[in-house]
Structures are given as C-alpha cells and as structure tokens.
Scaffold this motif. Structure first.
Motif, short mmCIF file in Angstrom:
data_model
loop_
_atom_site.label_atom_id
_atom_site.label_comp_id
_atom_site.label_asym_id
_atom_site.label_seq_id
_atom_site.Cartn_x
_atom_site.Cartn_y
_atom_site.Cartn_z
N LYS A 1 31.80 63.61 23.55
CA LYS A 1 31.53 63.00 22.26
C LYS A 1 32.56 61.93 21.98
O LYS A 1 33.69 62.00 22.47
CB LYS A 1 31.54 64.06 21.16
N MET A 2 32.18 60.96 21.19
CA MET A 2 33.08 59.85 20.88
C MET A 2 34.27 60.34 20.06
O MET A 2 34.13 61.18 19.17
CB MET A 2 32.33 58.76 20.12
N LEU B 1 37.01 55.41 21.62
CA LEU B 1 36.45 54.19 21.03
C LEU B 1 37.31 52.98 21.37
O LEU B 1 36.79 51.89 21.66
CB LEU B 1 36.33 54.35 19.52
N TRP B 2 38.62 53.17 21.36
CA TRP B 2 39.53 52.06 21.62
C TRP B 2 39.75 51.81 23.11
O TRP B 2 40.50 50.90 23.49
CB TRP B 2 40.85 52.27 20.89
N LYS B 3 39.07 52.58 23.96
CA LYS B 3 39.07 52.28 25.39
C LYS B 3 37.88 51.40 25.78
O LYS B 3 37.83 50.88 26.90
CB LYS B 3 39.02 53.58 26.19
N LEU B 4 36.95 51.22 24.86
CA LEU B 4 35.79 50.38 25.15
C LEU B 4 36.20 48.92 25.30
O LEU B 4 37.05 48.42 24.57
CB LEU B 4 34.75 50.48 24.04
N TYR C 1 42.04 47.00 25.12
CA TYR C 1 43.20 47.17 24.25
C TYR C 1 44.23 48.10 24.87
O TYR C 1 43.90 49.16 25.40
CB TYR C 1 42.78 47.68 22.87
N ASN C 2 45.47 47.64 24.82
CA ASN C 2 46.62 48.41 25.29
C ASN C 2 47.28 49.03 24.06
O ASN C 2 47.96 48.33 23.30
CB ASN C 2 47.59 47.50 26.05
N ASN D 1 30.66 48.69 29.41
CA ASN D 1 31.09 50.03 28.99
C ASN D 1 30.24 51.15 29.57
O ASN D 1 30.24 52.27 29.03
CB ASN D 1 31.08 50.11 27.45
N ASP D 2 29.56 50.88 30.66
CA ASP D 2 28.68 51.90 31.24
C ASP D 2 29.44 53.16 31.63
O ASP D 2 28.93 54.28 31.47
CB ASP D 2 27.96 51.33 32.46
N LYS D 3 30.63 53.03 32.18
CA LYS D 3 31.37 54.21 32.66
C LYS D 3 31.64 55.19 31.53
O LYS D 3 31.59 56.40 31.72
CB LYS D 3 32.69 53.78 33.32
N ILE D 4 31.95 54.66 30.35
CA ILE D 4 32.19 55.54 29.20
C ILE D 4 30.87 55.99 28.58
O ILE D 4 30.68 57.18 28.30
CB ILE D 4 33.08 54.83 28.16
N ASN D 5 29.95 55.05 28.39
CA ASN D 5 28.68 55.40 27.74
C ASN D 5 27.89 56.44 28.51
O ASN D 5 27.21 57.29 27.92
CB ASN D 5 27.82 54.16 27.54
N ASN D 6 27.97 56.39 29.84
CA ASN D 6 27.22 57.34 30.66
C ASN D 6 27.74 58.77 30.53
O ASN D 6 27.06 59.72 30.92
CB ASN D 6 27.24 56.91 32.13
N ARG D 7 28.95 58.93 30.00
CA ARG D 7 29.52 60.27 29.81
C ARG D 7 29.27 60.80 28.41
O ARG D 7 29.57 61.95 28.13
CB ARG D 7 31.04 60.22 30.07
#
Length: 685
Positions: A27-28, A33-36, A58-59, A414-420
């Motif tokens: 879940k988000m 969110l700030w890794k997107l 963002y770092n 952002n596929d790598k994050i969205n797919n999870r």
C-alpha cells in the motif's frame, strides 16, 4: 538426503511465492510516494521518432530533487537515461542534420548526441542568473531572462551609507507577491547574438521598464517565444504597477521587432488574461488563450487565432461551454488540439481552424475515460504524444491515435513501484444538491475495501475556489495515499469547479459560503447513507479555499464531523483582504472591500460567509496548517484559527512551516506534513 533437498526446495519456492505476493500487495506510504519519479517536460525530436523528457527523483537526505533527461521511442521500446548529473536541464535546440541536442545545464550551454554520448560544453563562463532560455529558429539569436534592479526599495539601496539597513521603504501596493517581497528587481528579456554556444551583444529589449516577464509567480518559458522567421519576439506581460497591478489580470501579448527595436501591444483592448502565444508551423497565424474580464482570474479561457496577413481575429471556442487549459497546432495547421476539463476529467479535444468563422468552430472530443490528459508533447504522424494521470498513477507518457482516441502507454517512469501496489477503486457518484442540480463526486476506496465493513470517511474540499477536481495525481493531497491508510474519500465537484459548464464555474464568485458549502454537506450526507461508511467517524479536510471551507463547515456542520484539517485556509475575510496581495481575486470573489457599506455583495461575504463569525459554534477537534511564506493566505489566518480553537478549549494542533509558501515543496517538510496529517486522523477519527 534427496527427500530433504526436495522438501527444502519446495519450502523455498513457497516462501519465494509468498514474498512475491507480499511485494505485489503493498500500500502507498508517504515515503513510497516520495520515491516516485516525477515527469517534468518533454519534446519530440524533429523526425518525430523519439521523446526527450525530464524525470525528477527526490533525495530525502539532501532534501532536494534531482532531474535528468531520458529518451523514449514513439513507436514503443525501453526508455534510456541520457544524463546523470544532478540539476535541471532545459532542451534548447535539436540539430536535424546531426541529431545533436543543445541544452542548458549548470549555467552553461551543452551539446550531446540524442543517446547522451559525445558530450561537449559550449559555453565556458557560468551564467547562473539566466532563466527561460530560447534559441531562435534560425539559430542566430538567443533570448533569456534575468533580474534587473530598476527601483530602490531596500534601505541599503536608497542610502549608500547604510549598507546593513534591510528595511523596505514602500509607497504603493504589490509590495509582495506569492512568496517573495518586491525588492526593486524585475525579470527582463535579453536578446543576444548566438554562435554555437557563444553569446554576445546582449541588450535588454524591455528598456528598463518596471515590469516582469515571465509573469509571477507561475509564468514560464511559454511567456516568451520567437516568431518562426526569427524576426520577432512575442512575450506576455502585465504592464501595470502598484495598485493597478494588484487589482488587474490584464496581461497582453507584445511583439518586439528585432530589426527596428520597436515593441507594440498586439492585444490592445482585450482586457483579461492573454497567455500562451503560439505560431502555426507555416507562420501564417498566431493563436493564444484569452479571458475577457479584467480582474477575474478564473474566467472562461478561449482559443483566439489571428491571421497575420489579413489581421482577422477569431475566437474559435466562443460557442463552447468549457474553458481551455493548453493547446498546440496540428502538423498540417488544419486543427488545434487542446486540453480542457469536462465532466470531472481532463480530456483531449480538437477544433478546426482551416476556415474559421465569426461564430467559432465546433469542438470534437478525442479521448474519453477515467483519467486526465495533462499535457501535449507533440504530434508524430497520426499520433499525438501526451501525458496522462489518474488517482492511482502519477504522470506517464502516452500516444493517442487521433482517428480513434485510443491511447497506448509508452513510458515506464513508475512501473516498478506501481506494479507492487494494490490500486484503489475510484467510483463516479452523482448527488442531488439542495437546489436540485446533479453534482459529480469522486469516491476513492481503500485498496483492500470490504463492503461488509465500516470505514472512516473523509470529505475532501478542493481549493481554487475554481480549480478542477479531476483525475489528478497530487504528491501532497494524494487520494491513493489517504485510501491506503484505511479511509474512504469523497471529493465532490461542488459549485465553482470547471468542467460542468461556464455557469457552474462562475456561480461561486461572491457566494463562497453559500451553495458551495451546501454542496459539501450534500456530498457527505449522501455517502454517509452507505452501510460501509462509519457515520460516527467522518472527517473534513482541505487547503486554500478548501481550508476556508473547513473553517466554515466547522461552524455549520451540526455535528456531522468528528475532526477537521485546514491548510492555508482563509479564516477571517476582513483581515485577509487587508493582507493578501492579488486584490483582483478578493474583489471578484468576495465582492470588494469591507469599508464600503453600500456594497451589499461584499457586506454579505464579510458577515454571512466569514468563518471567524462562527467560532462560537466550533466544538470539534481541528488541525491548522500554515505556510510562513504564503502571501496569498498570510500567516495571520492560521494563527487566528488556532488561537481561537485553543481559547475555546477545543482539541487542536498547529503545524507551522516557516519556509513554505501556499504549497509544501521541500521533501522532508512534505513527509513531515503527511505524518502529522495521518497522526491527527488516527488520534481524532
């Protein structure tokens, strides 16, 4: 031994499957969110085969963003990162013959191949004060903006013997704007000769005028362009000052002739915002976005086009009952493609410009769906390249088949994050208002929603007040994130929202605390009828006009809500009128000043629609958030609201962000904001 090995293998495979399933059911969170990656801007290569675009990551440790350039084939295929240095990059020019990209980075001009190889620095001297840079179509001239000291405002500027005097000496209005104090400097356009990175013979084409280009605070590169023949510069400017500036939205388009050093106003007599000038590809016509009414920043935005040979000017969308956000010409100049909000989403439309009539042309809708088309990158053959968002996905690049409207996803930012992640279900809900109108609302459900359970529910109040509530993806007011914490969110398109006709949009002006507030109550009452909504755990949240709505609802909700969160909201209209900077906005939306007792419209706002007048009825926990550099809704609004709650003995919390403006832009402050936001909801809801 063999059996043990087989058993171990089966156990390992099962654990791997469980781990994979867990990874695909996340879940988000604020941190995630700030890794997107955040899409910035994109352009097509001259052959139309590739998209060069910016993505910022963002770092958090460094508390800043790191933008880089990527390349993506239009016909499908993997993206390729072509720069790796932290810092903004702006593409200036493509060389069709060599395929080389000229771009601005670190105060210098650079060149590289389209795949990022063969990098060369063209300018040696660093020019950190250059902004909004364009190279002319013929490659011989360059324009850029930089600040010029025109007026003496600071004490140390007025008196040479007082170098440490940092006081402001103010004699007129517009002494601060958005998040910056007026210091006597103005952003001017400079024109110079350009020769493969060498810049010479610069001159200020605004000749020392006390006006800004681009427009502050939100203007950018779209405010200044070259004509296709490289002979003229068109720029957007509001050539007013002091009280006139603070009370007007009348920007005009100015044409500067490079050969004669002369400037003329090309939109004289057009009294509202005139913005986003664009030439067609042949150079025969120029189009721009135009509003009619001076002082009304949310007026209908139309596409106006002028034949540069005959001078004929036509409003192409005069008969269309919506407002345009952005546009571009088709490759053959026969159409204009544009984006507009319509029925709660932003979609792509076209209007024919081959034979413009005096009454305007009919508009054709190209795309339809539960998403927002957020920008147009360009046309490649029979496809238009755009970006798209929805409430579960940040911006990605898509192609649109112009004959069918079908869309194909091209980028994988952002596929790598969205797919999870488990996406949240988003429903369109229609609600009857107290005056018998049909109101659209978005309902966002938790990703593991179970209709047999009961959920706390949040009423989201949009700002603006005439900003669209569409399928946008926010990195602060993020519905996916809220739903992931176990909340149902209802987000109504109340009175004042664009996308439901001009009259619906206009109705909120002068009626802030009237029908729009009733629309909010209708929305929460409607969703509360559902068996899965916990009627004892309803919350209300919002920012800007949404924060005003929270303060207003806190006094009139009659026990509906258990908690409130207001961010940069207007608490007391009288003190707000005395401290805000864009007076045109207050004059239009509130009705005018508070001392003119004959102005019944304004007097109604200050009496009936003023949240501070209802504090005696406050009885519900409230969290107040205020940005210290917000000059649109200044500090005293948040201070007063929190102090009133405290003195009333109401459970309350104050989050003050001294270095933020109307938004929360610094990554660590944004994470803090979200943690405090959800902590408050857990504590009170």
């Amino acid at each position: 031994m063999k059996k043990i090995s087989i058993l171990f293998s089966l156990l390992f495979l099962n654990l791997t499957a469980i781990t994979a399933t867990a990874q695909n059911n996340q879940k988000m969170t604020p941190e995630l969110l700030w890794k997107l990656g955040r899409y910035g801007a994109g352009v097509l290569t001259p052959d139309g085969n590739n998209i060069i675009y910016t993505v910022t990551t963002y770092n958090l440790a460094n508390n800043k963003g790191e933008p880089n350039l990527f390349s993506l084939p239009v016909n499908g295929g993997p993206s390729q990162q072509i720069t790796n240095e932290a810092g903004g990059k702006d593409i200036l020019r493509f060389d069709e013959a060599t395929g080389r990209i000229t771009y601005w980075y670190d105060g210098r001009i650079w060149q590289m191949n389209s795949n990022g190889t063969n990098l060369a620095m063209l300018t040696v001297d660093q020019k950190d004060d250059f902004e909004n840079i364009r190279i002319s179509p013929d490659g011989k001239k360059i324009i850029y903006t930089r600040d010029v000291q025109i007026q003496k405002v600071l004490g140390k500027d007025k008196y040479a013997d007082l170098p440490k005097a940092n006081a402001y000496v103010i004699t007129d209005l517009n002494y601060r704007h958005w998040d910056t104090w007026a210091n006597g400097k103005f952003s001017h356009i400079f024109l110079a000769d350009y020769d493969n990175g060498k810049i010479s013979n610069e001159k200020d084409i605004m000749h020392g005028e006390a006006f800004d280009v681009p427009q502050k605070p939100s203007g950018g590169l779209e405010d200044l362009i070259f004509s296709p023949d490289s002979k003229n510069i068109i720029y957007v400017c509001k050539k007013k000052s002091g009280k006139d500036y603070a009370q007007s939205t009348n920007t005009d388009l100015y044409q500067y002739n490079i050969a004669t050093d002369e400037t003329r106003n090309t939109t004289q007599g057009m009294n509202g915002y005139d913005t986003q000038p664009q030439f067609n590809h042949s150079g025969s016509h120029m189009a721009w976005l135009s509003m009619k009414e001076d002082g009304y920043e949310a007026d209908k935005n139309d596409i106006v086009i002028r034949n540069l040979k005959t001078g004929l000017k036509v409003n192409l969308t005069a008969a269309w009952d919506e407002s345009i956000n952005s546009f571009c010409f088709s490759k053959d100049d026969s159409k204009i493609y544009f984006i507009a909000v319509h029925n709660g989403t932003e979609q792509l439309f076209s209007v024919d410009v081959k034979v413009p009539s005096a009454t305007g042309q009919s508009v054709t809708q190209i795309t339809k769906g539960q998403w927002d088309v957020t920008s147009i990158i360009g046309q490649s053959g029979s496809k238009l390249i755009v970006t798209r968002t929805d409430m579960n996905h940040a911006a990605e690049i898509y192609s649109v088949d112009l004959s069918t409207g079908n869309m194909q996803k091209l980028s994988d930012i952002n596929d790598k994050i969205n797919n999870r992640l488990i996406p949240s279900k988003v429903d369109e809900r229609h609600i009857k208002t107290t005056d018998g109108k049909d109101m659209l609302a978005w309902v966002i459900y938790p990703p593991d929603f179970d209709p047999t359970k009961k959920y706390p529910t949040l009423l989201y109040c949009q700002g603006g007040p005439q900003s669209a509530l569409s399928q946008f993806y926010s990195f602060r007011w993020n519905f996916q994130l809220m739903a992931a914490q176990g909340y149902i969110v209802i987000a109504p398109n109340r009175r004042g929202m664009p996308g439901h006709g001009v009259e619906w949009n206009r109705q909120i002006s002068g009626d802030w605390g009237g029908q729009a507030i009733q629309d909010y109550l209708s929305a929460i009452d409607d969703i509360a009828k559902e068996p899965f909504v916990d009627k004892e755990r309803l919350g209300c949240i919002g920012a800007s006009y949404g924060g005003y709505s929270v303060y207003m609802l806190a006094g009139v909700h009659n026990g509906r809500f258990k908690t409130f969160i207001a961010h940069d909201g207007l608490f007391d209209l009288k003190s707000w009128y005395g401290t805000t900077e864009e007076i045109w906005f207050a004059n239009k939306d509130i009705g005018g000043n508070y001392w003119d007792k004959s102005n019944l419209k304004a007097q109604k706002s200050y009496l009936k629609f003023n949240p501070s007048n209802y504090v005696d009825k406050w009885n519900t926990p409230i969290m107040v958030v205020q940005g210290g550099k917000d000059y649109r809704v200044p500090n005293e609004q948040g201070f007063q609201a929190f102090q009133a709650a405290q003195l009333r003995g109401i459970k309350s919390k104050f989050l003050f962000l001294p270095d933020e403006n109307h938004w929360v832009l610094k990554p660590q402050n944004a994470i803090l904001w979200q943690r405090e936001f959800f902590d408050w909801l857990k504590e009170t809801l």
